[in-house]
Structure formats: structure tokens, C-alpha cells
Design a protein around this motif. Structure first.
Motif, PDB file in Angstrom:
ATOM      1  N   HIS A 111      89.963  -1.848 100.585  1.00  0.00           N
ATOM      2  CA  HIS A 111      89.681  -0.598  99.862  1.00  0.00           C
ATOM      3  C   HIS A 111      90.588   0.547 100.312  1.00  0.00           C
ATOM      4  O   HIS A 111      91.120   1.292  99.481  1.00  0.00           O
ATOM      5  N   PHE A 112      90.807   0.690 101.636  1.00  0.00           N
ATOM      6  CA  PHE A 112      91.613   1.829 102.083  1.00  0.00           C
ATOM      7  C   PHE A 112      93.095   1.607 101.799  1.00  0.00           C
ATOM      8  O   PHE A 112      93.827   2.563 101.516  1.00  0.00           O
ATOM      9  N   LEU A 113      93.538   0.366 101.854  1.00  0.00           N
ATOM     10  CA  LEU A 113      94.931   0.079 101.496  1.00  0.00           C
ATOM     11  C   LEU A 113      95.170   0.395 100.016  1.00  0.00           C
ATOM     12  O   LEU A 113      96.234   0.896  99.637  1.00  0.00           O
ATOM     13  N   LEU A 114      94.159   0.113  99.186  1.00  0.00           N
ATOM     14  CA  LEU A 114      94.253   0.479  97.765  1.00  0.00           C
ATOM     15  C   LEU A 114      94.269   1.997  97.601  1.00  0.00           C
ATOM     16  O   LEU A 114      94.995   2.527  96.747  1.00  0.00           O
ATOM     17  N   GLU A 115      93.480   2.694  98.407  1.00  0.00           N
ATOM     18  CA  GLU A 115      93.477   4.153  98.351  1.00  0.00           C
ATOM     19  C   GLU A 115      94.851   4.705  98.725  1.00  0.00           C
ATOM     20  O   GLU A 115      95.342   5.665  98.104  1.00  0.00           O
ATOM     21  N   ILE A 116      95.470   4.119  99.754  1.00  0.00           N
ATOM     22  CA  ILE A 116      96.823   4.541 100.139  1.00  0.00           C
ATOM     23  C   ILE A 116      97.799   4.302  98.992  1.00  0.00           C
ATOM     24  O   ILE A 116      98.615   5.173  98.655  1.00  0.00           O
ATOM     25  N   GLY A 117      97.723   3.115  98.382  1.00  0.00           N
ATOM     26  CA  GLY A 117      98.616   2.790  97.271  1.00  0.00           C
ATOM     27  C   GLY A 117      98.440   3.734  96.096  1.00  0.00           C
ATOM     28  O   GLY A 117      99.426   4.189  95.487  1.00  0.00           O
ATOM     29  N   TYR A 118      97.184   4.061  95.778  1.00  0.00           N
ATOM     30  CA  TYR A 118      96.898   4.971  94.662  1.00  0.00           C
ATOM     31  C   TYR A 118      97.412   6.376  94.964  1.00  0.00           C
ATOM     32  O   TYR A 118      98.041   7.027  94.113  1.00  0.00           O
ATOM     33  N   ALA A 119      97.171   6.843  96.195  1.00  0.00           N
ATOM     34  CA  ALA A 119      97.642   8.175  96.596  1.00  0.00           C
ATOM     35  C   ALA A 119      99.167   8.220  96.644  1.00  0.00           C
ATOM     36  O   ALA A 119      99.774   9.242  96.296  1.00  0.00           O
ATOM     37  N   PHE A 120      99.785   7.134  97.057  1.00  0.00           N
ATOM     38  CA  PHE A 120     101.255   7.059  97.123  1.00  0.00           C
ATOM     39  C   PHE A 120     101.853   7.198  95.721  1.00  0.00           C
ATOM     40  O   PHE A 120     102.850   7.895  95.527  1.00  0.00           O
ATOM     41  N   ARG A 121     101.252   6.546  94.741  1.00  0.00           N
ATOM     42  CA  ARG A 121     101.740   6.634  93.366  1.00  0.00           C
ATOM     43  C   ARG A 121     101.601   8.049  92.819  1.00  0.00           C
ATOM     44  O   ARG A 121     102.455   8.532  92.065  1.00  0.00           O
ATOM     45  N   ARG A 122     100.531   8.727  93.186  1.00  0.00           N
ATOM     46  CA  ARG A 122     100.289  10.079  92.679  1.00  0.00           C
ATOM     47  C   ARG A 122     101.104  11.141  93.401  1.00  0.00           C
ATOM     48  O   ARG A 122     101.314  12.233  92.872  1.00  0.00           O
ATOM     49  N   ALA A 123     101.568  10.835  94.620  1.00  0.00           N
ATOM     50  CA  ALA A 123     102.293  11.833  95.416  1.00  0.00           C
ATOM     51  C   ALA A 123     103.639  12.154  94.778  1.00  0.00           C
ATOM     52  O   ALA A 123     104.321  11.281  94.241  1.00  0.00           O
ATOM     53  N   SER A 124     104.014  13.417  94.860  1.00  0.00           N
ATOM     54  CA  SER A 124     105.303  13.848  94.315  1.00  0.00           C
ATOM     55  C   SER A 124     106.249  14.154  95.468  1.00  0.00           C
ATOM     56  O   SER A 124     105.945  14.967  96.334  1.00  0.00           O
ATOM     57  N   GLY A 125     107.376  13.495  95.491  1.00  0.00           N
ATOM     58  CA  GLY A 125     108.351  13.716  96.552  1.00  0.00           C
ATOM     59  C   GLY A 125     108.120  12.810  97.746  1.00  0.00           C
ATOM     60  O   GLY A 125     107.001  12.381  98.024  1.00  0.00           O
ATOM     61  N   TRP A 126     109.217  12.530  98.454  1.00  0.00           N
ATOM     62  CA  TRP A 126     109.156  11.587  99.570  1.00  0.00           C
ATOM     63  C   TRP A 126     108.389  12.137 100.764  1.00  0.00           C
ATOM     64  O   TRP A 126     107.810  11.384 101.530  1.00  0.00           O
TER      65      TRP A 126
END
Length: 404
Positions: free
Chosen positions: A241-256
Motif C-alpha cells: 500500500h505505501f509503495l503504491l502511495e509513493i508511486g501515485y505521489a511520484f506521478r502527481r509531483a511536478s519537477g524532479w
């Protein structure tokens, strides 16, 4: 016959759980809940199973680093064994602290903190991801010059001690509270109370927490689990679940910069609104369903049988053909997923049951390749497909006490 005697750790582990359960029940302490205990054991079963395949990898990595990058040629002696134990514990402290402060490491470690019970079954909540993360930190030891055999031996001893500090049945231990990590110290670490968060990271020695300012004594009664409870018994969801949360947040994040913070920042920086979105997508909760006694008995027997299978699998590991090892591994993992799904009263568990039977049949046919087995399967399979709907409905009614 060459037996793997490390397998005897399983019945010993269960013996201590049984003693703790008996003491708690005799005293009237409600320290165990059925669903939490089963899910805790399931995580531990998976780790013990996969550890069979990872220990060799860890030894290879330590050996390679020792031979090619070792700074010193350390020989075995009493003082150096003690030094290695202290170094191992010191590195554990920093691994453990960073596992709470760095998202990608927390994704591996969070499983250990999900249980809202605190008893010996919680010590089983170690994942193979966490084992690999720890290996990366401990890889500094062979570079220093400690031989791989020494490292693995100390890690076995070092990994045994924490089992005994996951309990509420033992109070404070006097002078030992100033030296060792005690059950009291570790109860604080597993607490979700605001004053206890991110404290007491030590594994054997408490001096590191006192030295680096992360020590808090146990005062008020801890509340256990995550600050935002998981509310799921799903074996897969607990792990990912938390790895999925990281992946979802990573996709939504703008900029490196933001993306970097998502992966290597603190867990507090992950938007708490992400989990409900993922739960809506991946989980299904039936708040009207009630667990029947039959359901609990079935899950309990599944767990007991699969622990027995794991014990003999580990004990006879060196005599077991690789193909059978693969079949047993698949069977155990399917059962772990199945148990969690049954506790959540999922309807698709019927297909997992079929997959488990298939794994058993393939293993049996590998050991006894008689044509009669194939003919039997060829005759039974069409009947199963033809009566699938009726069989599935009957199975779910027996299991959940209600029609599908």
C-alpha cells in the motif's frame, strides 16, 4: 539425511506465542485478536519462506565485498565477536531510524508497524523487502573486514533478541532499562501516541537512542498501530500500500525536486488523501458482513497446515528438488493471499482455492508421474467447469454463511 535445523525455530517461536497467550488469557488481558494474529503470522510465514532463497544472496554479497573491498583481514576472537555485535547494533539503529524517516525505506518497514495488537506475533511482521534494505546497510561490515560467516552468525543472534521485546506481559526490568532495549522501550516504539512517535529505534542496546536523542521512557499506556490505521487484512495490500502511495505521489509531483522528496523525503510529506483514493481503486469493504465461527476455524486450520508445510519444507530443504520447492512456495503464497482475502470476505477466493489444488496436483504428478493421475484430472476438470457456478455458490455459503 542432511537436515536444516534452523527450521526448529518455528515450533520454538510458536511455543513462546502459546505461553504468552496462556498468560494473557489467565490474567484477563485482551492482548490478542484473531484477525491481527493471523495476519501477523502470515507476514512472518512469507518472510521465513523467502528467506530460504535470500540468505544465499546475502552471503554472496558479503563475501564479494569482503574479498574485493575489505580494508582489514579480521580474524575470529572473543573481542572481535563483541565488536561485531556492537557494530551490527549501531548500524541497525541508523537503518531503523532512516526506515522511519525516508519514504522508500518506510515502504519496506511500515508492515512491521501495522498491527494494532502488540504481542509476540508482531515480531513476525518482517518482509523480504526489509531484509534487503538491512543488507544494504550491513554491507559496510565486510568492507571493514569482518568475514561473511561471522556477519551471518551475529545477525542470527542479533535477530533473535527482538522477538522477546514484542510483548505486553513483561513490565519494566530495573537496571536493564538503562542498558538494553526492553519490552517497555519497544512498546513505546510501536505506539501511535503523539509523544511516542519516532522514538526508541534500538534493537539490542538502548544507548544509541540515549546518545542520539531519540529515547523516551514508557509512561502512559501506548496505543498500537499506524497513526492512520490500515483497516485491511489483505496480505498484498499490507505489503504494497505505501509503495503504491509513493508511486501515485511520484506521478502527481511536478519537477524532479518534488519527485525526489516523494521517494527520499519523510513519510509525513506524502499526501494523506492518496490512500483513500487507492483504497477505492484496489480494496472492497463490506461493512455489513460478519465473520462466522466456521470462517475463523477454516482460516485457523489453513494457517496451522501451512506452518506445518513450511516447517518440513525448511527442515528438508536440501533434500527437496527445486521444482517441488517452487510448487510449495507458490502454494504457501497463494494460501497467505487466500487467508487475508477470506478475512475480508472476498468472493474471488474460490479461484485461489482452485489455483492451490492445481499447485498440489502438479507437485504430486511430478513426484509420481502415473498416467492414471492425468486421466483422473481429465475426467474431473470438465465436471468442475460444468458445475462451477453451483460449486462456487455452495463453497461461499459454507464459508461466509450467506449466498453469493
Amino acid at each position: 539425511m542432511h537436515l536444516n535445523h534452523m527450521a526448529w525455530a518455528i515450533p520454538l517461536f510458536l511455543l513462546f506465542i502459546g505461553i504468552e497467550y496462556w498468560v494473557a488469557r489467565k490474567k484477563g488481558w485482551k492482548y490478542f485478536t484473531f484477525s491481527n494474529s493471523i495476519t501477523n503470522l502470515n507476514v512472518g510465514i512469507a518472510e521465513r519462506l523467502l528467506d530460504t532463497f535470500t540468505v544465499g544472496i546475502f552471503y554472496f554479497v558479503y563475501d564479494y565485498l569482503h574479498r574485493h573491498f575489505g580494508l582489514f583481514n579480521i580474524r575470529s576472537s572473543v573481542l572481535l565477536w563483541i565488536a561485531l555485535l556492537i557494530c551490527t547494533d549501531f548500524i541497525w539503529y541508523w537503518y531503523h531510524r532512516l526506515a522511519h524517516e525516508v519514504n522508500i525505506l518506510w515502504g519496506a518497514h511500515v508492515v512491521h508497524h501495522q498491527s494494532e495488537d502488540f504481542n509476540y506475533t508482531v515480531s513476525a511482521r518482517i518482509t523480504v523487502f526489509q531484509a534487503f534494505a538491512r543488507m544494504m546497510f550491513w554491507s559496510v561490515l565486510p568492507v571493514i573486514g569482518f568475514p561473511p560467516a561471522m556477519i551471518i552468525s551475529v545477525q542470527l543472534v542479533h535477530g533473535l533478541y527482538p522477538f522477546f521485546i514484542h510483548t505486553r506481559t513483561i513490565g519494566k526490568l530495573g537496571i536493564l532499562e538503562y542498558i538494553l532495549v526492553t519490552p517497555s522501550h519497544h512498546r513505546v516504539h510501536h505506539a501511535s501516541n503523539e509523544k511516542y512517535l519516532d522514538k526508541n529505534y534500538g534493537d539490542v542496546l538502548i544507548i544509541w537512542d540515549k546518545l542520539f536523542g531519540t529515547f523516551v521512557p514508557e509512561e502512559e499506556e501506548p496505543e498500537y498501530g499506524l497513526t492512520k490505521p490500515l483497516n485491511s487484512h489483505s496480505f498484498l495490500w499490507q505489503h504494497f500500500h505505501f509503495l503504491l502511495e509513493i508511486g501515485y505521489a511520484f506521478r502527481r509531483a511536478s519537477g524532479w525536486r518534488q519527485k525526489w522528496n516523494v521517494v527520499f523525503g519523510k513519510p509525513d510529506h506524502i499526501d494523506p488523501g492518496i490512500r483513500p483514493v487507492l483504497e477505492e481503486r484496489f480494496l472492497f469493504h463490506d461493512n455489513t458482513a460478519t465473520a462466522t465461527r466456521r470462517l475463523h476455524h477454516y482460516v485457523l486450520w489453513q494457517t496451522a497446515v501451512i506452518i506445518a508445510v513450511l516447517f518440513f519444507f525448511l527442515l528438508l530443504e536440501k533434500q527437496t528438488p527445486v521444482f517441488i520447492q517452487v510448487c510449495v512456495t507458490v502454494l504457501i503464497l497463494l494460501t497467505l493471499v487466500n487467508s487475508g482475502a477470506i478475512l475480508e470476505q472476498r468472493r474471488w477466493v474460490f479461484y485461489l482455492e482452485y489455483a492451490r489444488l492445481l499447485a498440489v496436483f502438479i507437485a504430486v504428478y511430478y513426484c509420481w508421474p502415473y498416467p492414471a493421475l492425468l486421466w483422473t484430472a481429465a475426467l474431473v476438470q470438465p465436471l468442475i467447469l460444468y458445475f462451477k457456478a453451483a460449486i462456487e455458490q455452495r463453497y461461499l455459503r459454507l464459508l461466509y454463511g450467506a449466498p453469493a
